[in-house]
Enzyme design. Sequence first.
Site, short mmCIF file in Angstrom:
data_model
loop_
_atom_site.label_atom_id
_atom_site.label_comp_id
_atom_site.label_asym_id
_atom_site.label_seq_id
_atom_site.Cartn_x
_atom_site.Cartn_y
_atom_site.Cartn_z
N TRP A 1 1.06 7.47 1.56
CA TRP A 1 -0.31 7.72 2.04
C TRP A 1 -0.41 8.99 2.89
O TRP A 1 -1.49 9.50 3.09
CB TRP A 1 -0.78 6.54 2.90
N TYR B 1 5.48 9.45 -3.63
CA TYR B 1 4.44 8.45 -3.37
C TYR B 1 4.28 8.13 -1.88
O TYR B 1 5.27 8.07 -1.16
CB TYR B 1 4.79 7.17 -4.12
N1 LIG Z 1 8.25 -5.60 0.37
C1 LIG Z 1 7.14 -4.89 0.21
N2 LIG Z 1 7.21 -3.56 0.03
C2 LIG Z 1 6.09 -2.84 -0.12
C3 LIG Z 1 4.82 -3.46 -0.09
C4 LIG Z 1 4.78 -4.87 0.10
O1 LIG Z 1 3.69 -5.47 0.10
N3 LIG Z 1 5.95 -5.55 0.25
N4 LIG Z 1 3.70 -2.70 -0.23
C5 LIG Z 1 3.83 -1.45 -0.95
C6 LIG Z 1 2.64 -0.63 -0.78
S1 LIG Z 1 1.18 -1.35 -1.27
C7 LIG Z 1 2.66 0.64 -0.31
S2 LIG Z 1 1.22 1.57 -0.32
C8 LIG Z 1 3.90 1.27 0.14
C9 LIG Z 1 3.74 2.15 1.39
O2 LIG Z 1 4.44 3.25 1.20
P1 LIG Z 1 5.12 4.19 2.34
O3 LIG Z 1 5.55 5.38 1.61
O4 LIG Z 1 6.16 3.47 3.08
O5 LIG Z 1 3.99 4.41 3.39
P2 LIG Z 1 3.19 5.68 3.82
O6 LIG Z 1 2.20 5.29 4.81
O7 LIG Z 1 2.67 6.27 2.61
O8 LIG Z 1 4.31 6.66 4.42
C10 LIG Z 1 3.89 7.86 4.89
C11 LIG Z 1 5.07 8.72 5.31
O9 LIG Z 1 4.61 10.06 5.35
C12 LIG Z 1 4.81 10.63 6.64
N5 LIG Z 1 3.64 11.47 6.91
C13 LIG Z 1 2.45 11.14 7.46
N6 LIG Z 1 1.64 12.20 7.51
C14 LIG Z 1 2.30 13.24 6.95
C15 LIG Z 1 1.97 14.61 6.72
O10 LIG Z 1 0.89 15.09 7.01
N7 LIG Z 1 2.92 15.38 6.11
C16 LIG Z 1 4.14 14.88 5.75
N8 LIG Z 1 4.99 15.70 5.16
N9 LIG Z 1 4.49 13.60 5.99
C17 LIG Z 1 3.57 12.78 6.57
C18 LIG Z 1 4.95 9.47 7.59
O11 LIG Z 1 5.76 9.83 8.69
C19 LIG Z 1 5.59 8.38 6.70
O12 LIG Z 1 6.99 8.46 6.70
O13 LIG Z 1 4.86 0.25 0.44
C20 LIG Z 1 5.07 -0.64 -0.64
N10 LIG Z 1 6.19 -1.50 -0.32
N1 LIG Z 2 -2.85 -2.94 8.96
C1 LIG Z 2 -2.53 -2.55 7.72
N2 LIG Z 2 -3.45 -2.64 6.74
C2 LIG Z 2 -3.13 -2.28 5.46
C3 LIG Z 2 -1.86 -1.76 5.13
C4 LIG Z 2 -0.89 -1.69 6.19
O1 LIG Z 2 0.26 -1.28 5.98
N3 LIG Z 2 -1.27 -2.09 7.45
N4 LIG Z 2 -1.59 -1.35 3.86
C5 LIG Z 2 -2.71 -1.05 2.99
C6 LIG Z 2 -2.27 -0.98 1.60
S1 LIG Z 2 -1.45 0.43 1.10
C7 LIG Z 2 -2.52 -1.94 0.71
S2 LIG Z 2 -1.97 -1.75 -0.90
C8 LIG Z 2 -3.28 -3.15 1.04
C9 LIG Z 2 -2.59 -4.40 0.47
O2 LIG Z 2 -3.41 -5.50 0.48
P1 LIG Z 2 -2.81 -6.92 0.02
O3 LIG Z 2 -1.79 -6.72 -1.02
O4 LIG Z 2 -3.92 -7.81 -0.31
O5 LIG Z 2 -2.11 -7.35 1.41
P2 LIG Z 2 -0.90 -8.29 1.84
O6 LIG Z 2 -0.99 -8.33 3.33
O7 LIG Z 2 0.37 -7.87 1.22
O8 LIG Z 2 -1.23 -9.70 1.24
C10 LIG Z 2 -2.46 -10.37 1.50
C11 LIG Z 2 -2.21 -11.84 1.70
O9 LIG Z 2 -1.73 -12.41 0.49
C12 LIG Z 2 -0.87 -13.48 0.80
N5 LIG Z 2 0.01 -13.76 -0.33
C13 LIG Z 2 1.22 -13.19 -0.60
N6 LIG Z 2 1.73 -13.69 -1.74
C14 LIG Z 2 0.83 -14.60 -2.20
C15 LIG Z 2 0.78 -15.45 -3.34
O10 LIG Z 2 1.67 -15.49 -4.19
N7 LIG Z 2 -0.33 -16.23 -3.48
C16 LIG Z 2 -1.35 -16.22 -2.58
N8 LIG Z 2 -2.40 -16.99 -2.82
N9 LIG Z 2 -1.32 -15.44 -1.49
C17 LIG Z 2 -0.25 -14.63 -1.30
C18 LIG Z 2 -0.13 -12.99 2.02
O11 LIG Z 2 0.28 -14.07 2.80
C19 LIG Z 2 -1.15 -12.13 2.73
O12 LIG Z 2 -1.72 -12.79 3.82
O13 LIG Z 2 -3.36 -3.29 2.46
C20 LIG Z 2 -3.80 -2.10 3.11
N10 LIG Z 2 -4.08 -2.42 4.50
MO LIG Z 3 -0.57 0.13 -0.97
#
Ligand SMILES: Nc1nc2c(c(=O)[nH]1)N[C@H]1C(S)=C(S)[C@@H](COP(=O)(O)OP(=O)(O)OC[C@H]3O[C@@H](n4cnc5c(=O)[nH]c(N)nc54)[C@H](O)[C@@H]3O)O[C@H]1N2
Ligand SMILES: Nc1nc2c(c(=O)[nH]1)N[C@H]1C(S)=C(S)[C@@H](COP(=O)(O)OP(=O)(O)OC[C@H]3O[C@@H](n4cnc5c(=O)[nH]c(N)nc54)[C@H](O)[C@@H]3O)O[C@H]1N2
Ligand SMILES: [Mo]
Length: 782
Positions: free
Chosen positions: A114, A112
Amino acid sequence: MTQERELTSAHWGVYEVDRHEGRVRGLKALAEDPDPSPIGLAMWDAYRSPVRVHRPAVRRSWLYEGPGARPELRGREPFVEVEWEHALDLVAQDIERVRSQHGNQAIFGGSYGWSSAGRFHHAQSQVHRLLNAVGGYVRSVDSYSLGAARVLMPHVIAPMDELMAMHHGWDVMQANTRLLVAFGGIPAKNAQVSAGGAAEHRLRPGLAGLARAGCRMVNISPVSDNFDAPAGSVEWIPIRPNTDAAALLAMAFEVVQAGRHATAFLQSHCVGFDAWWAYLNGESDGVAKNAEWAAGITGIPAPVLRQLALDMAGTRSFVNIAWSLQRADHGEQPYWAALSLASVLGQIGLPGGGLGVAYGPANLMGSPHTKFPGPTLSQGRNAVAAFIPVARIADMLLHPGARFDYNGASHVYPDIDLIYWAGGNPFHHHQDLNRLARAWRKPSTIIVHEQVWNAHAKMADIVLPATSTLERDDIGFATREPLLVAMKAVMPAPGQARDDYAIFADLARRLGAGEVYTEGRDTAQWLRHLYEESAERARPLGVELPSFDDFWRAGEFRLPAAKQPVVMLEAFRADPVAHALKTPSGRIEIASARITGFAYDDCPGHAVWQAPREWLGAAAAAVHPLHLISDQPHTKLHSQLDFSAYSLANKVQGREPIVLHPGDAKARGIAAGDVVRVFNARGACLAGAVVNETVMPGVVRMSTGAWWDPVAAGEADTLDKHGNPNVLTCDQGASRLSQGCAAQTCLVQLERFNGELPPVTAYDRPALEALDRGKMRSSDGA
Ligand SMILES: Nc1nc2c(c(=O)[nH]1)N[C@H]1C(S)=C(S)[C@@H](COP(=O)(O)OP(=O)(O)OC[C@H]3O[C@@H](n4cnc5c(=O)[nH]c(N)nc54)[C@H](O)[C@@H]3O)O[C@H]1N2
Ligand SMILES: Nc1nc2c(c(=O)[nH]1)N[C@H]1C(S)=C(S)[C@@H](COP(=O)(O)OP(=O)(O)OC[C@H]3O[C@@H](n4cnc5c(=O)[nH]c(N)nc54)[C@H](O)[C@@H]3O)O[C@H]1N2
Ligand SMILES: [Mo]
C-alpha cells in the site's frame, strides 16, 4: 481562497496539522470526521524514530564481491553505508547487467503493497513507471486482499472494483434493510482505512443508524468482536472457519425447498440456476445440501440456519461477506455461494437488498459521495508479458520455468535475477515466511526503497531511504470520499532520505530514460499536471474543480455529494438488457459455462463445498487442533507503524497478542499475559496470550503486522520471537482459477513458553559499517 486549516492525509484518514506559533506540534483529528482513526495520529512521533533508514546502504558481500555473492547471508551480515551517487551508480549498473545478460524478463517489479497515501508519491506506481521506462518488468496481478474474488467475480457478476464502489449508501441501508446477515462481521477496525485517506469514517455511525431503524443484524463468524453495531444489537452465530460456503449452500437449498425462491428474478437476471439446483438437491452427487448436512460441517445447528434462510426470504434482506472468507483454500466458493444465495432471494438491485462485498473491509463501501476520478500517475507501458498472480512469488523464485494454471490458461514462471521493490513488505505479508526466506536466496540482487529498517529492508542487498508522507508535498484523494487534500510537507526528512520520485528520476537519467520518466517535470509541476488532468476528467461528471493555485492555497476542496441516493445494481435490476453485466451472458452466472470449460477440479462450474486443506474437520486437526485466523490489525495498517507507541501499547510482553478461548487456555495451562509458542510443521512464533470468549473454542486469532524477528537473524526455520502469523500460514493458491492468497486456511497448536524469553530485536537497526575503499573491486567504478 485562503487557507483556514492545514490538512494532511494518510490511509487512516485526513488529519489536521496542529501548528502553534508557526511550529508543528503534531496531528489532530479532522473536526468533521464522526469517528476518526487514532492510528494516523501516531505518525508524527513514529516518523522520527531511530528505526528510520537514514542513508543508502549495501549488504557487505554484495558490495565487495558483487551481485549474487553469498545470498544466504541476507539479513545476517552488516550493511555498508555509501553516498547517494555511489548507491545509484551501483543500482544503475546492476539493472544494465541484468538487462544485457538476461533481458528485462529477469527483473521482478511486482512490488506489492500500500505504501503511502498521496497520489503522486505512490511508491508502487513510481517503481512500475521507472521499470517500464527502461524496458519493462515481470509484474504481479490481483491482490493479497482479494486474490480469489478478483478473478471469480468478473466471470459471474462484475469486477470487484466496480462492485465495491457501488454499494448502497448507509442511508439507503437504514431506510430499507430489515435483516442484515454478515459473514465475517462488519468491523470498524478495518474501515479505519481507505486507500488514499478516509475523511469521514462512516461505519460505526452507519451501523448505529441501522440499529436505530430496527434492522435485525446477524453475525456468522468464528469471532464475535468484529461487528461494531451498538452493544446488544447483534446476534452472533459461531461458525467453524472456512466452512461458510457450506452454510450458504444450505441456506439457498432451504429457501428453494420451501418454495420461497424468486423464480422470476432467476429467469430474467440469472443463468445457471437449474445446474446449481441439481447439485444442491443431490441429483449430481447424491447428497442434499440441506441445513442438517451443513450443521455437520459448520457447527451451526440446522434449525438455526434453516430459520435464518427463511427469514431472509421473508423480508428486505442483505448478505454481507468479508474479504477474509475468500483469502482461503477454495476462497472462490463462499463468494460464489453468497452471490447465488442472494440471487435465489431475488433482492439484488432493490434498495437495501442483495449482496455486499462488503461493508467493513474499508471505509469506501456505503459512501454517499460521487464517484470521481482522482489524480493518478501513469505507469507507462510494460514491454514484458510475463506475470505472476501476486501470492505466487515464492513459487516463482523456487521453480523458474515451471508451469502454473491461472484463470483458464497455463503460464510459465519467469527466471528472476533482480527484484526491485518499493512500497510493500513481503516479509510481512507473504505466507510461509520460512519458505519465502529460502526462496529469497535465488536472485543475484534485491533492491528496496524503505522508510524503516523492517525485515524487508534487512533482507535486501541495496536499501535506499525513502521519505514519509509527512515529509513531501502531495495530493490526498480516496474514491468516494468528500475531500481532496493539498498535503504539504510538515517535517524534514530524516538523514539523507529522499522521495521515491527523486530517487527514480536520478536513476532514470543514469539509464538514459530521464526524459521518459520525468517528462521534464519536477514534483511541483507533476502535482499541478495530475490535478489538471483530474479536473478534465471530472468536468463531464458535473464536478468543477477550482484552479490548481486556488486549491493549493486553500489546502483542500470539498467534493459534492451524489445527487441521488446510491442503490447497488439498481439499473441492472430495472433493465437487465439495456444495463447488461459484463459477464458472458450479461446476467448473473449462478453456473458459468466459461469456468466449467476451464475444467478445474478445485473450482468447478458453480458454487460447491470442497473441504479446505486445513480446517477443524480435517484429519490434521488431531495434531494441530486450533484454526488460526490472522486478521487485519486494529492498531496499524499491515506492518506500517508497528513501531509506533499506539501499536506497541497493544502488545503483550512485547509480543503480538493471540486471542484464545478460556477452555483452550485452561487445557494447556495458559493464563492471560503468558507468552506462548504457536507452531505447526511450517514454523513457530511467540505471541502474548489474551484469553476471552470473543473466539469460539478451537479458534485462535492473531492479527498480522508484527515485524518478522527470527532468533537467528534472517534465517529460515528459526523461532520468530515477535508474533508474525505468516511463519505459520500456508503458501498455496486458493485454486487453479485464482491462485489467490489462502492465509486463513491454517491449523496450529500452542503451548506455554517456559524458556528464557528472547528480547524482541525487530526494531533494531542492522549493523552498519563505513565504506572501506580498499575492499572495492576495480570494476565498481565508484
Ligand atoms: N496471514 C495473513 N497475511 C496477510 C493478510 C492476512 O489477512 N493474513 N492480508 C494480506 C493483505 S490483504 C495485504 S494488503 C498485505 C499487506 O501488505 P504489506 O506489504 O505488508 O503492507 P503495506 O502496508 O503495503 O506495506 C507498506 C510498506 O511500504 C513502506 N512504505 C510506506 N510508505 C512508503 C513510501 O512512500 N515509499 C516507500 N519506498 N516505502 C513506503 C512501509 O514502511 C511498509 O514497509 O498483507 C497480506 N498478508
Ligand atoms: N486497521 C486496519 N484496517 C485494515 C487493514 C489493516 O491492516 N489495518 N487492512 C486493509 C486491507 S489491505 C484489507 S484487504 C482489508 C481486509 O478486510 P477483511 O479481509 O474483511 O479483514 P479481516 O480482518 O482479515 O477479516 C474480517 C473478519 O473475518 C473473520 N473471519 C476470518 N476467517 C473467517 C471465516 O472463515 N469465516 C468467517 N465467517 N469469518 C472469518 C475474522 O475473524 C475477521 O474478524 O482490511 C483493510 N483494513
Ligand atoms: Mo489487503
